[in-house]
Design a protein around this motif. Structure first.
Motif, PDB file in Angstrom:
ATOM      1  N   VAL A 170     -50.569  80.584 -49.605  1.00 51.82           N
ATOM      2  CA  VAL A 170     -51.077  80.156 -48.303  1.00 51.82           C
ATOM      3  C   VAL A 170     -50.288  80.777 -47.153  1.00 51.82           C
ATOM      4  CG1 VAL A 170     -52.039  78.017 -49.212  1.00 51.82           C
ATOM      5  CG2 VAL A 170     -49.705  78.021 -48.304  1.00 51.82           C
ATOM      6  N   GLY A 171     -49.176  81.437 -47.478  1.00 49.17           N
ATOM      7  CA  GLY A 171     -48.376  82.104 -46.458  1.00 49.17           C
ATOM      8  C   GLY A 171     -47.511  83.165 -47.096  1.00 49.17           C
ATOM      9  N   VAL A 172     -47.138  84.162 -46.300  1.00 51.66           N
ATOM     10  CA  VAL A 172     -46.318  85.256 -46.815  1.00 51.66           C
ATOM     11  C   VAL A 172     -45.458  85.825 -45.691  1.00 51.66           C
ATOM     12  CG1 VAL A 172     -48.101  87.009 -46.438  1.00 51.66           C
ATOM     13  CG2 VAL A 172     -46.326  87.428 -48.123  1.00 51.66           C
ATOM     14  N   ALA A 173     -44.279  86.266 -46.073  1.00 51.97           N
ATOM     15  CA  ALA A 173     -43.388  86.981 -45.167  1.00 51.97           C
ATOM     16  C   ALA A 173     -42.609  87.983 -46.014  1.00 51.97           C
ATOM     17  CB  ALA A 173     -42.428  86.025 -44.475  1.00 51.97           C
ATOM     18  N   ALA A 174     -42.213  89.084 -45.414  1.00 55.02           N
ATOM     19  CA  ALA A 174     -41.498  90.101 -46.184  1.00 55.02           C
ATOM     20  C   ALA A 174     -40.433  90.774 -45.325  1.00 55.02           C
ATOM     21  CB  ALA A 174     -42.470  91.159 -46.703  1.00 55.02           C
ATOM     22  N   VAL A 175     -39.438  91.303 -46.006  1.00 55.47           N
ATOM     23  CA  VAL A 175     -38.493  92.228 -45.401  1.00 55.47           C
ATOM     24  C   VAL A 175     -38.957  93.600 -45.853  1.00 55.47           C
ATOM     25  CG1 VAL A 175     -36.103  93.011 -45.316  1.00 55.47           C
ATOM     26  CG2 VAL A 175     -36.612  90.554 -45.431  1.00 55.47           C
ATOM     27  N   LYS A 176     -39.413  94.412 -44.891  1.00 56.99           N
ATOM     28  CA  LYS A 176     -40.049  95.677 -45.250  1.00 56.99           C
ATOM     29  C   LYS A 176     -39.068  96.753 -45.670  1.00 56.99           C
ATOM     30  CE  LYS A 176     -42.836  96.055 -41.550  1.00 56.99           C
ATOM     31  NZ  LYS A 176     -43.958  96.532 -40.751  1.00 56.99           N
ATOM     32  N   GLU A 177     -38.006  96.937 -44.924  1.00 57.96           N
ATOM     33  CA  GLU A 177     -37.053  97.989 -45.244  1.00 57.96           C
ATOM     34  C   GLU A 177     -35.654  97.500 -44.906  1.00 57.96           C
ATOM     35  OE1 GLU A 177     -37.975 101.842 -43.663  1.00 57.96           O
ATOM     36  OE2 GLU A 177     -40.113 101.458 -43.802  1.00 57.96           O
ATOM     37  N   ARG A 178     -34.700  98.022 -45.632  1.00 57.94           N
ATOM     38  CA  ARG A 178     -33.315  97.630 -45.403  1.00 57.94           C
ATOM     39  C   ARG A 178     -32.431  98.874 -45.444  1.00 57.94           C
ATOM     40  NH1 ARG A 178     -31.642  93.275 -49.297  1.00 57.94           N
ATOM     41  NH2 ARG A 178     -32.808  92.007 -47.848  1.00 57.94           N
ATOM     42  N   GLN A 179     -31.536  98.951 -44.455  1.00 58.99           N
ATOM     43  CA  GLN A 179     -30.536 100.022 -44.432  1.00 58.99           C
ATOM     44  C   GLN A 179     -29.199  99.361 -44.132  1.00 58.99           C
ATOM     45  OE1 GLN A 179     -31.948 102.813 -41.500  1.00 58.99           O
ATOM     46  NE2 GLN A 179     -32.916 104.061 -43.065  1.00 58.99           N
ATOM     47  N   GLY A 180     -28.379  99.193 -45.144  1.00 57.78           N
ATOM     48  CA  GLY A 180     -27.095  98.526 -44.963  1.00 57.78           C
ATOM     49  C   GLY A 180     -27.301  97.081 -44.550  1.00 57.78           C
ATOM     50  N   GLU A 181     -26.752  96.720 -43.403  1.00 61.41           N
ATOM     51  CA  GLU A 181     -26.852  95.343 -42.905  1.00 61.41           C
ATOM     52  C   GLU A 181     -28.068  95.127 -42.001  1.00 61.41           C
ATOM     53  OE1 GLU A 181     -24.746  92.683 -43.649  1.00 61.41           O
ATOM     54  OE2 GLU A 181     -24.066  94.073 -45.205  1.00 61.41           O
ATOM     55  N   VAL A 182     -28.888  96.160 -41.805  1.00 60.75           N
ATOM     56  CA  VAL A 182     -30.038  96.079 -40.906  1.00 60.75           C
ATOM     57  C   VAL A 182     -31.323  96.077 -41.731  1.00 60.75           C
ATOM     58  CG1 VAL A 182     -31.271  97.207 -39.014  1.00 60.75           C
ATOM     59  CG2 VAL A 182     -28.771  97.280 -39.096  1.00 60.75           C
ATOM     60  N   ALA A 183     -32.228  95.148 -41.397  1.00 60.83           N
ATOM     61  CA  ALA A 183     -33.498  95.060 -42.116  1.00 60.83           C
ATOM     62  C   ALA A 183     -34.630  94.827 -41.124  1.00 60.83           C
ATOM     63  CB  ALA A 183     -33.460  93.928 -43.132  1.00 60.83           C
ATOM     64  N   GLU A 184     -35.820  95.270 -41.515  1.00 60.31           N
ATOM     65  CA  GLU A 184     -37.013  95.052 -40.696  1.00 60.31           C
ATOM     66  C   GLU A 184     -37.857  93.952 -41.325  1.00 60.31           C
ATOM     67  OE1 GLU A 184     -41.127  97.253 -39.272  1.00 60.31           O
ATOM     68  OE2 GLU A 184     -39.629  98.405 -40.376  1.00 60.31           O
ATOM     69  N   MET A 185     -38.094  92.880 -40.551  1.00 60.68           N
ATOM     70  CA  MET A 185     -38.957  91.807 -41.031  1.00 60.68           C
ATOM     71  C   MET A 185     -40.393  92.124 -40.635  1.00 60.68           C
ATOM     72  SD  MET A 185     -36.770  88.309 -40.490  1.00 60.68           S
ATOM     73  CE  MET A 185     -36.814  88.328 -38.722  1.00 60.68           C
ATOM     74  N   GLU A 243     -40.361  78.314 -41.946  1.00 58.71           N
ATOM     75  CA  GLU A 243     -39.587  78.325 -43.183  1.00 58.71           C
ATOM     76  C   GLU A 243     -39.531  79.731 -43.778  1.00 58.71           C
ATOM     77  OE1 GLU A 243     -37.195  76.923 -46.245  1.00 58.71           O
ATOM     78  OE2 GLU A 243     -37.663  76.101 -44.289  1.00 58.71           O
ATOM     79  N   ARG A 244     -40.636  80.482 -43.698  1.00 56.10           N
ATOM     80  CA  ARG A 244     -40.653  81.860 -44.205  1.00 56.10           C
ATOM     81  C   ARG A 244     -39.635  82.713 -43.453  1.00 56.10           C
ATOM     82  NH1 ARG A 244     -42.402  79.373 -46.488  1.00 56.10           N
ATOM     83  NH2 ARG A 244     -40.525  79.970 -47.540  1.00 56.10           N
ATOM     84  N   THR A 245     -39.581  82.545 -42.145  1.00 52.74           N
ATOM     85  CA  THR A 245     -38.640  83.316 -41.335  1.00 52.74           C
ATOM     86  C   THR A 245     -37.197  82.929 -41.675  1.00 52.74           C
ATOM     87  OG1 THR A 245     -40.243  83.539 -39.559  1.00 52.74           O
ATOM     88  CG2 THR A 245     -37.928  83.870 -38.974  1.00 52.74           C
ATOM     89  N   ARG A 246     -36.933  81.658 -41.821  1.00 55.12           N
ATOM     90  CA  ARG A 246     -35.589  81.209 -42.183  1.00 55.12           C
ATOM     91  C   ARG A 246     -35.157  81.813 -43.513  1.00 55.12           C
ATOM     92  NH1 ARG A 246     -33.090  78.132 -45.371  1.00 55.12           N
ATOM     93  NH2 ARG A 246     -34.914  77.150 -46.297  1.00 55.12           N
ATOM     94  N   GLN A 247     -36.043  81.813 -44.505  1.00 54.59           N
ATOM     95  CA  GLN A 247     -35.687  82.343 -45.809  1.00 54.59           C
ATOM     96  C   GLN A 247     -35.497  83.862 -45.783  1.00 54.59           C
ATOM     97  OE1 GLN A 247     -38.585  80.792 -48.578  1.00 54.59           O
ATOM     98  NE2 GLN A 247     -37.323  79.023 -48.987  1.00 54.59           N
ATOM     99  N   ARG A 248     -36.232  84.562 -44.937  1.00 51.31           N
ATOM    100  CA  ARG A 248     -36.035  86.011 -44.840  1.00 51.31           C
ATOM    101  C   ARG A 248     -34.673  86.341 -44.250  1.00 51.31           C
ATOM    102  NH1 ARG A 248     -41.033  88.585 -41.835  1.00 51.31           N
ATOM    103  NH2 ARG A 248     -40.619  86.828 -40.494  1.00 51.31           N
ATOM    104  N   ILE A 249     -34.206  85.529 -43.331  1.00 52.77           N
ATOM    105  CA  ILE A 249     -32.914  85.780 -42.694  1.00 52.77           C
ATOM    106  C   ILE A 249     -31.768  85.534 -43.668  1.00 52.77           C
ATOM    107  CG2 ILE A 249     -31.327  84.939 -40.915  1.00 52.77           C
ATOM    108  CD1 ILE A 249     -33.868  84.506 -39.170  1.00 52.77           C
ATOM    109  N   GLU A 250     -31.930  84.542 -44.519  1.00 53.37           N
ATOM    110  CA  GLU A 250     -30.888  84.228 -45.507  1.00 53.37           C
ATOM    111  C   GLU A 250     -30.868  85.299 -46.529  1.00 53.37           C
ATOM    112  OE1 GLU A 250     -31.835  80.336 -46.951  1.00 53.37           O
ATOM    113  OE2 GLU A 250     -31.083  79.400 -45.149  1.00 53.37           O
TER     114      GLU A 250
END
Length: 92
Positions: free
Chosen positions: A53-68, A85-92
Motif C-alpha cells: 500500500v506504500g513504498v519508498a526507496a533509496v535510489k543511489e548511495r555514494q559514501g555517506e550521501v544517498a538520494e531518496m 514512517e517510510r521516510t523515517r525508515q529510509r533515513i535510518e
C-alpha cells in the motif's frame, strides 16, 4: 487497520511496489524497473493481506550521501502516517 513494514521486500513485492509507483502518475516517464530493482533500500508498507500500500526507496548511495525517491502511498491509504514512517525508515 494495521500495517507492517518490510525493509527487504522479495521480488514479487518489489514488482507490486513498481506497479504502485507507475500508477501514481507522478513520474514524467515510466519507472525504470531494472534500476528500481537495484535500489539500495526499498521499504514497503503492507496491509493485513500483505498487499503493498506504500513504498519508498533509496535510489543511489555514494559514501555517506544517498538520494531518496519513489515515495508513494495508495490514495485509499493516505493520511495514516505511512509516508512519514517510510521516510523515517529510509533515513535510518
Amino acid at each position: 487497520m494495521s500495517f507492517h513494514y518490510n525493509q527487504n521486500p522479495d521480488s514479487a513485492q518489489r514488482a507490486e511496489a513498481a506497479d504502485l509507483i507507475d500508477s501514481g502518475g507522478q513520474l514524467a516517464e515510466k519507472l525504470d524497473r531494472k534500476k528500481f530493482q537495484r535500489a539500495c533500500v526499498a521499504v514497503v508498507a503492507l496491509d493485513e493481506r500483505n498487499t503493498v500500500v506504500g513504498v519508498a526507496a533509496v535510489k543511489e548511495r555514494q559514501g555517506e550521501v544517498a538520494e531518496m525517491g519513489y515515495l508513494i502511498v495508495r490514495p485509499d491509504f493516505r493520511r495514516r502516517g505511512i509516508a512519514q514512517e517510510r521516510t523515517r525508515q529510509r533515513i535510518e
